[in-house]
Scaffold this motif. Structure first.
Motif, PDB file in Angstrom:
ATOM      1  N   ARG A   1       0.841  -1.199   0.000  1.00 22.54           N
ATOM      2  CA  ARG A   1       0.000   0.000   0.000  1.00 22.54           C
ATOM      3  C   ARG A   1       0.878   1.251   0.000  1.00 22.54           C
ATOM      4  NH1 ARG A   1      -5.058   0.402   0.128  1.00 22.54           N
ATOM      5  NH2 ARG A   1      -5.235  -1.828   0.667  1.00 22.54           N
ATOM      6  N   GLY A   2       0.572   2.148  -0.931  1.00 19.89           N
ATOM      7  CA  GLY A   2       1.320   3.387  -1.055  1.00 19.89           C
ATOM      8  C   GLY A   2       2.522   3.297  -1.955  1.00 19.89           C
ATOM      9  N   ARG A   3       2.882   2.079  -2.378  1.00 25.70           N
ATOM     10  CA  ARG A   3       4.058   1.918  -3.227  1.00 25.70           C
ATOM     11  C   ARG A   3       3.736   1.159  -4.527  1.00 25.70           C
ATOM     12  NH1 ARG A   3       8.405   0.521  -0.410  1.00 25.70           N
ATOM     13  NH2 ARG A   3       7.653   0.654   1.716  1.00 25.70           N
ATOM     14  N   THR A   4       2.447   1.004  -4.837  1.00 22.75           N
ATOM     15  CA  THR A   4       2.020   0.191  -5.972  1.00 22.75           C
ATOM     16  C   THR A   4       1.307   1.035  -7.022  1.00 22.75           C
ATOM     17  OG1 THR A   4       1.761  -1.753  -4.563  1.00 22.75           O
ATOM     18  CG2 THR A   4       0.598  -1.773  -6.666  1.00 22.75           C
ATOM     19  N   LEU A   5       1.643   0.809  -8.280  1.00 24.09           N
ATOM     20  CA  LEU A   5       0.920   1.389  -9.404  1.00 24.09           C
ATOM     21  C   LEU A   5       0.498   0.262 -10.339  1.00 24.09           C
ATOM     22  CD1 LEU A   5       3.139   4.481 -10.339  1.00 24.09           C
ATOM     23  CD2 LEU A   5       1.072   4.440  -8.922  1.00 24.09           C
ATOM     24  N   VAL A   6      -0.798   0.206 -10.634  1.00 28.08           N
ATOM     25  CA  VAL A   6      -1.303  -0.695 -11.664  1.00 28.08           C
ATOM     26  C   VAL A   6      -1.311   0.094 -12.967  1.00 28.08           C
ATOM     27  CG1 VAL A   6      -3.203  -2.170 -12.395  1.00 28.08           C
ATOM     28  CG2 VAL A   6      -2.715  -1.896  -9.950  1.00 28.08           C
ATOM     29  N   CYS A   7      -0.662  -0.442 -13.988  1.00 25.85           N
ATOM     30  CA  CYS A   7      -0.397   0.326 -15.209  1.00 25.85           C
ATOM     31  C   CYS A   7      -0.819  -0.458 -16.443  1.00 25.85           C
ATOM     32  CB  CYS A   7       1.096   0.638 -15.325  1.00 25.85           C
ATOM     33  SG  CYS A   7       1.789   1.414 -13.862  1.00 25.85           S
ATOM     34  N   ARG A   8      -1.128   0.260 -17.506  1.00 26.31           N
ATOM     35  CA  ARG A   8      -1.411  -0.404 -18.776  1.00 26.31           C
ATOM     36  C   ARG A   8      -0.101  -0.860 -19.409  1.00 26.31           C
ATOM     37  NH1 ARG A   8      -3.207   4.823 -22.466  1.00 26.31           N
ATOM     38  NH2 ARG A   8      -2.518   6.405 -20.976  1.00 26.31           N
ATOM     39  N   ARG A   9      -0.166  -1.968 -20.089  1.00 26.31           N
ATOM     40  CA  ARG A   9       1.019  -2.508 -20.753  1.00 26.31           C
ATOM     41  C   ARG A   9       1.300  -1.683 -22.009  1.00 26.31           C
ATOM     42  NH1 ARG A   9       3.653  -7.628 -20.651  1.00 26.31           N
ATOM     43  NH2 ARG A   9       2.055  -8.436 -19.233  1.00 26.31           N
ATOM     44  N   LEU A  10       2.555  -1.320 -22.189  1.00 26.23           N
ATOM     45  CA  LEU A  10       2.971  -0.495 -23.313  1.00 26.23           C
ATOM     46  C   LEU A  10       4.050  -1.213 -24.113  1.00 26.23           C
ATOM     47  CD1 LEU A  10       3.431   2.883 -21.388  1.00 26.23           C
ATOM     48  CD2 LEU A  10       1.416   2.207 -22.721  1.00 26.23           C
ATOM     49  N   ASP A  11       4.206  -0.780 -25.345  1.00 27.35           N
ATOM     50  CA  ASP A  11       5.354  -1.171 -26.150  1.00 27.35           C
ATOM     51  C   ASP A  11       6.453  -0.159 -25.837  1.00 27.35           C
ATOM     52  OD1 ASP A  11       7.128  -2.121 -28.017  1.00 27.35           O
ATOM     53  OD2 ASP A  11       6.047  -1.322 -29.754  1.00 27.35           O
TER      54      ASP A  11
END
Length: 302
Positions: free
Chosen positions: A94-104
């Motif tokens: 908690r506080g250190r997580t980012l859920v991100c979209r997958r990129l090229d």
């Protein structure tokens, strides 16, 4: 030889697949294909990931990146989908997580410099250029450049050096159109960051960005942005060209490692020793100070 002094063991979380352990971040994939980026408290110096962590560093960097992403969205969209840890994740995420979209991802470190220092200063002293960009005579360590410059680098693996390269080399490897797009976005982001930092009494000497393309081809800002790990921040009221500048980053650690007090020979193949408590405390305090000065808000850590 360099790299990890102690290899981290990634957490096992139901529904997530561990992909990569970097110097600071661990990367996972969700079942739906999104990425989960977790910022640890690890710290690196001289191509080593040190055996001592800086408490709350990962949370500070994550919170600061989120603050900046909001202020840069009109220049480049960010990869962040959520800052809520996935179900079943350790409480420490908690506080250190980012859920991100997958990129090229574009395999280029996009560096902007508004002041001359570091590896740029070394090249300037040898050739009068930085990444092939000619600069005026007579510049010193810490000199402000008339205009910020784009000085890209290749992205190295853990334990290896990034290599500064010219714009022309990026264009040859990835195409002139992409190279120009990277340069334009990098300099626009840097100018925005420098302006906001200067309003808060902080000079943004240089910084690096990572970019990727999403499914529709849009260039997206990824990883971290304008943190003390990716940028050199200097107190404006202490700036004095002609000498190394006080900074809001891990310079305290570098200074100790290269001092007689550490007993470490940087030229040897031996890993660095653990950091003493006072170095850890002073480094954490610098991270806290730059976060609070930039955002104007107290850090929610500890």
């Amino acid at each position: 030889m360099s790299g990890f002094t102690v290899r981290p063991v990634p957490a096992e979380v139901p529904g997530l697949t561990h992909l990569h352990t970097g110097k600071v971040r661990d990367l996972y994939a969700t079942a739906s294909g999104d990425l989960v980026m977790v910022a640890s408290d690890r710290v690196s110096a001289y191509d080593w990931v040190l055996p001592t962590e800086i408490p709350d560093k990962g949370r500070l960097l994550t919170a600061l990146s989120l603050w900046w992403f909001d202020r840069l969205a009109d220049i480049a969209p960010a990869h962040v989908l959520s800052d809520t840890p996935p179900p079943g994740a350790p409480e420490d995420w908690r506080g250190r997580t980012l859920v991100c979209r997958r990129l090229d991802m574009v395999p280029v470190e996009c560096v902007a410099r508004g002041y001359l220092t570091g590896s740029g200063l070394a090249e300037y002293r040898a050739d009068g250029t930085v990444c092939g960009v000619p600069l005026p005579d007579g510049l010193q360590d810490g000199s402000r450049l008339e205009e910020p410059i784009f000085t890209p680098a290749t992205k190295a693996e853990v334990g290896e050096h990034d290599e500064n390269v010219s714009f022309e080399r990026v264009a040859a490897a990835h195409g002139a159109a992409l190279a120009e797009e990277l340069r334009s976005a990098t300099l626009a982001l840097y100018r925005r960051g420098r302006e906001l930092a200067e309003e808060r009494g902080i000079l943004l000497a240089d910084t690096k960005f990572e970019f990727g393309r999403d499914a529709d081809g849009t260039l997206v800002l990824a990883d971290e942005v304008f943190t003390p790990d990716s940028s050199r921040f200097w107190p404006a009221d202490e700036w004095e060209p002609g000498r190394p500048q006080p900074s809001f980053d891990k310079q305290i650690i570098r200074d100790w490692l290269t001092s007689p007090a550490s007993g470490w020979d940087r030229a040897s193949e031996e890993p660095p020793p653990p950091l003493p408590e006072d170095v850890v405390t002073r480094t954490r305090d610098r991270y806290l100070e730059v976060y609070e000065r930039l955002t104007g808000s107290p850090a929610r850590v500890g």
